[in-house]
Design an enzyme around this catalytic site. Structure first.
Site, mmCIF file in Angstrom:
data_model
loop_
_atom_site.group_PDB
_atom_site.id
_atom_site.type_symbol
_atom_site.label_atom_id
_atom_site.label_comp_id
_atom_site.label_asym_id
_atom_site.label_seq_id
_atom_site.Cartn_x
_atom_site.Cartn_y
_atom_site.Cartn_z
ATOM 1 N N GLU A 35 0.866 -1.179 0.000
ATOM 2 C CA GLU A 35 0.000 0.000 0.000
ATOM 3 C C GLU A 35 0.899 1.224 0.000
ATOM 4 O OE1 GLU A 35 -3.748 -1.752 2.628
ATOM 5 O OE2 GLU A 35 -2.360 -0.332 3.534
ATOM 6 N N ASP A 87 -5.452 8.532 10.871
ATOM 7 C CA ASP A 87 -4.114 8.059 11.195
ATOM 8 C C ASP A 87 -3.604 8.554 12.538
ATOM 9 O OD1 ASP A 87 -3.215 6.413 8.954
ATOM 10 O OD2 ASP A 87 -3.626 8.219 7.773
#
Lengths: 396, 267
Positions: free
Chosen positions: B59, B70
């Site tokens: 990824e 995140d």
């Protein structure tokens, strides 16, 4: 004209739920809980009772004779600065805290810029016995020291945010991150008409009491509707709050004043509607200050409450549809209006409100002397006195 | 160096790789790296190094100024990449320059994709990207843009959370391709010491309504945890712990991937 967004979560193409998957069930739960609560007369009685006996509503409508003379119109002040905690933010914070209690969530998360929403949330949580965590940018904690102290006095935990610009944008990101990890037991009280659906509609509905009261007060006092309704815009909650009751009154001009910072043609302003492009931030599609690559561009304003690169999606829709007009005012003009309003009316407005005052002062000739113009005094300026004193000392 | 692979074949790489792994009863090791972190040259070396070290899927994270899903490690890596001038276009250049045989999945927030324009999916395919994952575009949030991405040349990887009700899990599975990314726990990305106790039940619930391979991520940070997840799911995603290793050196990150590979193969 619709704009209710209850079915789709959108205002025209704007709004939506651009969030991590984890939050979707929490947003669904919140939407259902809010829609049920507003139909429950017991809940509404509790809320309205507290708005009356705790917040001090209805807020007065004040004449402003000396300011009116300068502006060249009959300026009427909707005094949200006289609410408990000193701004309109309590209307939303208190109602959402009651909603959280109804949903069985005992922990409240909030973000704050100028600190007014943080103080309002800390206040509501103290009153209802809920735990309160407020995220605030380190830069804003410096600018708004007094409000940090007030929140802590009322038992809230204030967490400094040191990422990015260390202002409202990053405080909001951090509050969302908290909620992604705690949505099973925490409620996030967002402070403006921004964020994913249902927040823009819910906060609009909770703030629309400003305009409903003001519309009735102006009609009673003057016998006609105002020619213009003027409010400052960061995320846009006081503006939507006062605009909403007038949207169907086609002859009433709705005017939102953004922060032009150091100038609209510089890189340092917060004028998302005037200088941004549609984009996605904090779960919603709206006008956004961003670069060519879709990275969010830092906002700037002397006022921490307007220092945000996005804006509520309903404002984006009101702009595109032409129903509302959006203008801007610089730091320097807002600072001048801050002092002038104190000298003329004995009302020291929040620096945010001072933007709307400054714009009106520059419009002499737009109205006739007897035309009523309604200004939302979104908050009081006590929190800004120390910062303004420092700025003035620097300029001397 | 690969290519002359046809563009269609590149787009199918991800789906094919996942099916091959399933057929051979091996678990997929999915590795996340932030493009441009710690810098452009190291980023290319990192993608190549972890491909050689046994990653099945990589990824490639497009750095974004406001990554709300995140935790601190990926936030910091994104900021560092942005400070170094990384952009979506340059992320695609890294993908093309790395030219690995391992399928690459573009991992992005929505706004950089919108700003990049309608042809970004085709440009991604041309750079050697096979799949795409959009953190803040949940199923049903924006049918028009989901159609744009889902109808394009890339496999569209969708996410399932532990909070997702089972009927919604079924809808997500039917909208996705390549694999389904199962978020292991409430919260943002970042290394954790333990796996959530309800993970086996969540995987089982999803398995009941999903024929796509299931890869589990968020908080998987050690070979031991990776092995434990491999007993439950078709693959495991490692992100923050790998980014943290890359912050120290490419060699350390590559060695970490080797240790993960060994743990999965012994599982």
């Amino acid at each position: 004209m619709t704009g209710h967004a209850s079915e789709t979560g959108r205002f025209g193409v704007y709004g939506g739920q651009y969030v991590p998957e984890t939050l979707i069930p929490a947003l669904d739960e919140l939407t259902a809980a809010f829609d049920a609560a507003v139909k429950d007369s017991a809940f509404m009685d509790t809320l309205n009772g507290m708005l009356s006996t705790y917040v001090g509503r209805p807020s007065p409508l004040s004449e402003a004779p000396r300011l009116s003379e300068r502006v060249g119109a009959r300026v009427l002040l909707k005094r949200e600065d006289l609410n408990h905690t000193g701004a309109h933010k309590i209307n939303n914070a208190l109602a959402q805290a009651l909603l959280a209690q109804r949903m069985g969530k005992r922990r409240i998360i909030a973000e704050t810029g100028a600190g007014q929403h943080g103080v309002a949330t800390a206040t509501a949580c103290a009153r209802l016995g809920l735990d309160c965590v407020v995220y605030m940018g380190e830069e804003d904690m410096r600018r708004q020291e007094l409000n940090v102290f007030r929140m802590r006095l009322m038992g809230a935990e204030v967490i400094p945010v040191t990422s990015g610009t260390r202002t409202l944008k990053d405080a909001t990101s951090e509050a969302i991150r908290d909620w992604v990890g705690s949505c099973d037991h925490s409620h996030y009280i967002i402070g403006s008409v921004v964020g994913p659906a249902p927040y823009p509609r819910m906060v609009r509905d909770l703030q629309s009491i400003i305009g409903r009261e003001a519309r009735a007060q102006v009609l009673e006092r003057v016998g006609r509707l105002p020619r213009s309704v003027v409010a400052c815009i960061g995320g846009g909650s006081n503006a939507i709050g006062i605009f909403h009751a007038f949207v169907a009154d086609a002859d009433v001009q709705l005017i939102g004043v953004e922060a032009a910072g150091k100038g609209l043609d510089t890189e340092e302003h917060s004028a998302s509607l005037l200088r941004g492009k549609p984009g996605v931030l904090h779960g919603t599609l709206s006008y956004l200050l961003q670069d060519e690559q879709g990275q969010v561009h830092p906002a700037h304003s002397v006022s921490a409450g307007l220092d945000y690169p996005g804006v509520g999606p309903e404002h984006a829709w009101l702009k595109d549809s032409g129903r509302a007009e959006y203008v801007a005012c610089t730091d320097a003009d807002a600072l001048a209006a801050f002092g002038l309003m104190g000298r003329l009316e004995g009302v020291i407005p929040a620096l945010e409100t001072a933007h709307a005052v400054a714009w009106m002062l520059a419009q002499r000739g737009r109205w006739t002397a007897d035309e009523p113009v309604l200004l939302c005094v979104s908050g009081r300026g006590d929190k800004d006195v120390a910062q303004v004193a420092k700025t003035e000392a620097l300029n001397q | 160096m690969i290519n002359p692979t046809a563009p269609q074949a590149i787009a199918a790489l991800l789906t094919d790789r996942m099916l091959e792994l399933r057929a051979s009863r091996r678990r997929a090791l999915v590795c996340y790296v932030t493009a441009g972190h710690p810098d452009r040259a190291a980023s290319i070396a990192l993608v190549q190094g972890i491909a050689d070290a046994g990653a099945d899927v990589i990824e490639l994270g497009v750095p974004f100024s406001d990554p709300v899903a995140d935790g601190p490690v990926i936030q910091a890596s994104s900021q560092r990449a942005l400070d170094g001038g990384m952009t979506l276009d340059r992320t695609l250049e890294i993908a093309a320059a790395a030219a690995v045989r391992v399928p690459l999945v573009l991992f992005s927030y929505l706004n950089p994709l919108l700003a990049s324009g309608a042809d970004v999916l085709i440009r991604s395919r041309d750079a050697g990207i096979s799949g795409i994952l959009v953190t803040d575009l949940p199923v049903g949030a924006d049918p028009e843009r989901e159609q744009w991405i889902g109808g394009g040349p890339l496999a569209f990887v969708r996410l399932v959370a532990p909070t997702t009700p089972v009927e919604r899990m079924a809808a997500i599975a039917s909208h996705g391709s390549g694999f389904v990314y199962l978020i292991s726990r409430l919260g943002v990305t970042g290394a954790r010491d333990d796996l959530p106790v309800d993970l086996p039940a969540t995987v089982a619930r999803l398995r009941g309504v999903c024929s796509l391979p299931i890869c589990v991520g968020f908080g998987v940070s050690t070979p031991t945890q990776a092995r434990a997840v491999a007993h439950l799911a078709d693959g495991v995603v490692v992100g923050s712990a790998l980014v943290q290793a890359a912050e120290r050196s490419v060699d350390e990150a590559v060695a970490f991937v080797r240790s993960l590979r060994a743990a999965l193969d012994g599982a």
